[in-house]
Design a protein around this motif. Sequence first.
Motif, PDB file in Angstrom:
ATOM      1  N   ASN A   8       0.814  -1.228   0.000  1.00 51.84           N
ATOM      2  CA  ASN A   8       0.000   0.000   0.000  1.00 51.84           C
ATOM      3  C   ASN A   8       0.845   1.275   0.000  1.00 51.84           C
ATOM      4  OD1 ASN A   8       0.822   0.404   2.627  1.00 51.84           O
ATOM      5  ND2 ASN A   8      -1.129  -0.306   3.525  1.00 51.84           N
ATOM      6  N   ARG A  40      -0.469   3.079  -2.673  1.00 48.62           N
ATOM      7  CA  ARG A  40      -1.927   3.283  -2.668  1.00 48.62           C
ATOM      8  C   ARG A  40      -2.249   4.780  -2.732  1.00 48.62           C
ATOM      9  NH1 ARG A  40      -5.946   0.323   1.489  1.00 48.62           N
ATOM     10  NH2 ARG A  40      -4.969  -1.463   0.465  1.00 48.62           N
ATOM     11  N   PRO A  86     -11.210   3.953  -3.406  1.00 45.91           N
ATOM     12  CA  PRO A  86     -12.115   3.502  -2.342  1.00 45.91           C
ATOM     13  C   PRO A  86     -11.587   2.208  -1.725  1.00 45.91           C
ATOM     14  CG  PRO A  86     -13.067   3.048  -4.490  1.00 45.91           C
ATOM     15  CD  PRO A  86     -11.788   3.797  -4.740  1.00 45.91           C
ATOM     16  N   LYS A  87     -11.747   2.083  -0.414  1.00 49.23           N
ATOM     17  CA  LYS A  87     -11.226   0.906   0.287  1.00 49.23           C
ATOM     18  C   LYS A  87     -11.904  -0.373  -0.172  1.00 49.23           C
ATOM     19  CE  LYS A  87      -9.443   2.819   4.586  1.00 49.23           C
ATOM     20  NZ  LYS A  87      -9.799   4.265   4.440  1.00 49.23           N
ATOM     21  N   PHE A 130     -10.081  -2.662  -2.528  1.00 52.79           N
ATOM     22  CA  PHE A 130      -9.039  -3.527  -1.961  1.00 52.79           C
ATOM     23  C   PHE A 130      -9.647  -4.660  -1.147  1.00 52.79           C
ATOM     24  CE2 PHE A 130      -7.063   0.647  -2.588  1.00 52.79           C
ATOM     25  CZ  PHE A 130      -6.128   0.279  -3.528  1.00 52.79           C
ATOM     26  N   LYS A 131     -10.784  -4.356  -0.506  1.00 48.13           N
ATOM     27  CA  LYS A 131     -11.477  -5.394   0.266  1.00 48.13           C
ATOM     28  C   LYS A 131     -11.874  -6.531  -0.681  1.00 48.13           C
ATOM     29  CE  LYS A 131     -15.280  -6.105   3.491  1.00 48.13           C
ATOM     30  NZ  LYS A 131     -16.277  -6.975   2.900  1.00 48.13           N
ATOM     31  N   TYR A 178     -15.651   5.400  -8.547  1.00 45.03           N
ATOM     32  CA  TYR A 178     -14.755   5.392  -7.385  1.00 45.03           C
ATOM     33  C   TYR A 178     -15.004   6.613  -6.505  1.00 45.03           C
ATOM     34  CZ  TYR A 178     -11.835   1.478  -8.993  1.00 45.03           C
ATOM     35  OH  TYR A 178     -11.386   0.248  -9.344  1.00 45.03           O
ATOM     36  N   LEU A 237     -16.013   6.401  -2.691  1.00 45.04           N
ATOM     37  CA  LEU A 237     -15.163   7.036  -1.681  1.00 45.04           C
ATOM     38  C   LEU A 237     -15.972   7.996  -0.805  1.00 45.04           C
ATOM     39  CD1 LEU A 237     -12.166   7.143  -0.829  1.00 45.04           C
ATOM     40  CD2 LEU A 237     -11.932   9.188  -2.235  1.00 45.04           C
ATOM     41  N   GLU A 249     -17.917   6.053   1.614  1.00 40.56           N
ATOM     42  CA  GLU A 249     -17.030   5.538   2.659  1.00 40.56           C
ATOM     43  C   GLU A 249     -16.693   6.619   3.685  1.00 40.56           C
ATOM     44  OE1 GLU A 249     -13.620   3.681   0.848  1.00 40.56           O
ATOM     45  OE2 GLU A 249     -14.912   2.093   0.071  1.00 40.56           O
ATOM     46  N   MET A 298     -17.456   1.696   4.997  1.00 39.04           N
ATOM     47  CA  MET A 298     -17.284   0.841   3.819  1.00 39.04           C
ATOM     48  C   MET A 298     -18.514  -0.012   3.515  1.00 39.04           C
ATOM     49  SD  MET A 298     -13.959  -1.301   2.770  1.00 39.04           S
ATOM     50  CE  MET A 298     -13.912  -2.303   4.207  1.00 39.04           C
TER      51      MET A 298
END
Lengths: 470, 168
Positions: B52, B55, B60-61, B64-65, B129, B133, B136, B141
């Motif tokens: 990361n 990153r 947005p997280k 990656f999740k 995105y 974001l 989030e 999330m």
Amino acid sequence: MNLFGKIKFIIGTFVASSLLLTIAYFNQMQKLVEILIVLVPLQALLVLILASILMNGYKQELLKANTVLKKVANGNLYHRITHIDKTNNNLAHISWNINNLLDQIEAFSRDISSSLKGIAKGDMTRKMLPSGLHGDFVRVSNEINEALEVIAVAQSKDEFIQKMIITLDSYAKGDYRPVINVDGMQEDIVQLAHGINSLGSALNEFSKINYENGLMLKKGSIQLTQNVSILTKAANLQATSLEETSVALDEITKSMQHSNQNTHQMAQYAEELTSSANDGEKLANETTVSMDEINEEVEAINEAITVIDQIAFQTNILSLNAAVEAATAGETGKGFAVVAQEVRNLATRSAQAAKEIKTLVENATSKANHGKEIASKMINGYDTLNTNIKLTMDLLKDITVSSKEQEKAIVQINDSIAILDKNTQENAKVARDTNEIALQSNEISHKIVELANKEFDGKEELQAKFKGMA
Amino acid sequence: MQITPTNAETKLESNDFIVSKTDSKGKITYCNEIFMSIAGYKEEELMGKNHNIIRHPDMPKVAFKLAWELIQNGKEFFGFVKNMKKDGGFYWVFANITPDYDENQHIIGYTSVRRKPNENAIETIIPLYKKLLELEMASGMKTSEEFLSDFLIQNNTNYDDLIISLQG
């Protein structure tokens, strides 16, 4: 150039550069020139030591690369050469080229793996990604993609054919709704799909019509049964009321016949009454005449009585004269005087009797006149009676005429009732027959609905339209 | 050491092929030359660091999740990713992450191959995105995950099909 040659070249370069550095060093630090001249062999030795050290590092780099290549050669593409010594430019290049090659091979290998896994699962979207690969990897990737395309087409065709089989199976089970989506279908099988769709559409339409007809028939036959039941009831009711009407008509006929007889009798009575009235009138007229005759006779009696009265008066006078004469005759006339007295008494009595008769005759006249008046009234009464009897007879004639007409009408009514009765019975029979037909068509409609009870488009609408029928 | 993002974009060449590897925890175990030259790091600056490090805060997280969920289960992940350079600039990649196995088929790490992304795909993905974001930032999330799931359902697709069809 072999590996050894390369090493020599690198050492040479290194020595040359070391010398250059030494000279540079020497140039910068002039006070140390002499020392450095003395130390040349030492420098050479130092260079050799340095070269040896460098050689050692070089060897280590090669060993590192070799270790990686060994693992890779064993099929483990995961490994890479890391922590590459940047001081060994050429060696670094070799290492990076090995890494780059491994990157290409590994990515290529994983791409093949993923694509094949996708195809095995029926996912045709996962293809080789030639972007970023080089040369043969790109060419082979493209070739694999072409092959995947062919497999995908075959798979897609197979899927379409499976869909067709499922659709036909559904048709065979009586569900004509499924339609095959021909989007993306291959040209050589699209005709087949169109054919199946046409078949489905025809079956759908046919079923819909069949079902609708069945439901319509069912609805119609139920309505028919209901109507026939109403008709039968009405026919029975009609027959009953016709019977009652017939009985009532019979009674009317009888009572009319009876009143005709009465009318006839009345006419007879009226005629007799006329005759009696005429007789009465005649008698009354005769009575008047008789009364007049009585009056005439009474007049004659009155005249006779007047004569008697005059005679009685003259006799009285004569008796008076006789008495006078007797008195004058003295004794001799004594007897005569008695006779004269007796004559006078008779005359007085005669006059009295005449007077009484006169009174009686006057009474008689009065009575006769009264009788005449009564007779005259009777004549008038008989006149009125005759007029009334005539009127009555006219009425009776009218009644007779209308009675005859009524009789005629009743006969006609009877005829009509007979026809009605016949028709009613026929109606009842027709109703029974119709009921039979309605029951049969009801049965047929049930069968049709049952047979046409497939799955097709528009079925729900039909079921809603024919609520309670389906 | 905090890097301040800038608007300087580096575009990948069509032949560029960024490769990096991490261990099972996400620590970098390998990076190729193109990676280093584009991201602006030296090998020693990257080795052993968490991946990361590149990153970008615009990502947005949930992306990656999703990636972690897939690769930890032995599946590959595709995605458009905005990465941050050492100098704060950024570059878009079309990433493909796959798990690395040892002889016993245990996952020992992950390999990420990044290619030049389709320009049109980036135009499409940027607002998506951005929205994810925002969600989030506002409510966590879970919300962005739900939004993404609904978005895919509404467009009658799934994540992989959407990404692969966007890349073309």
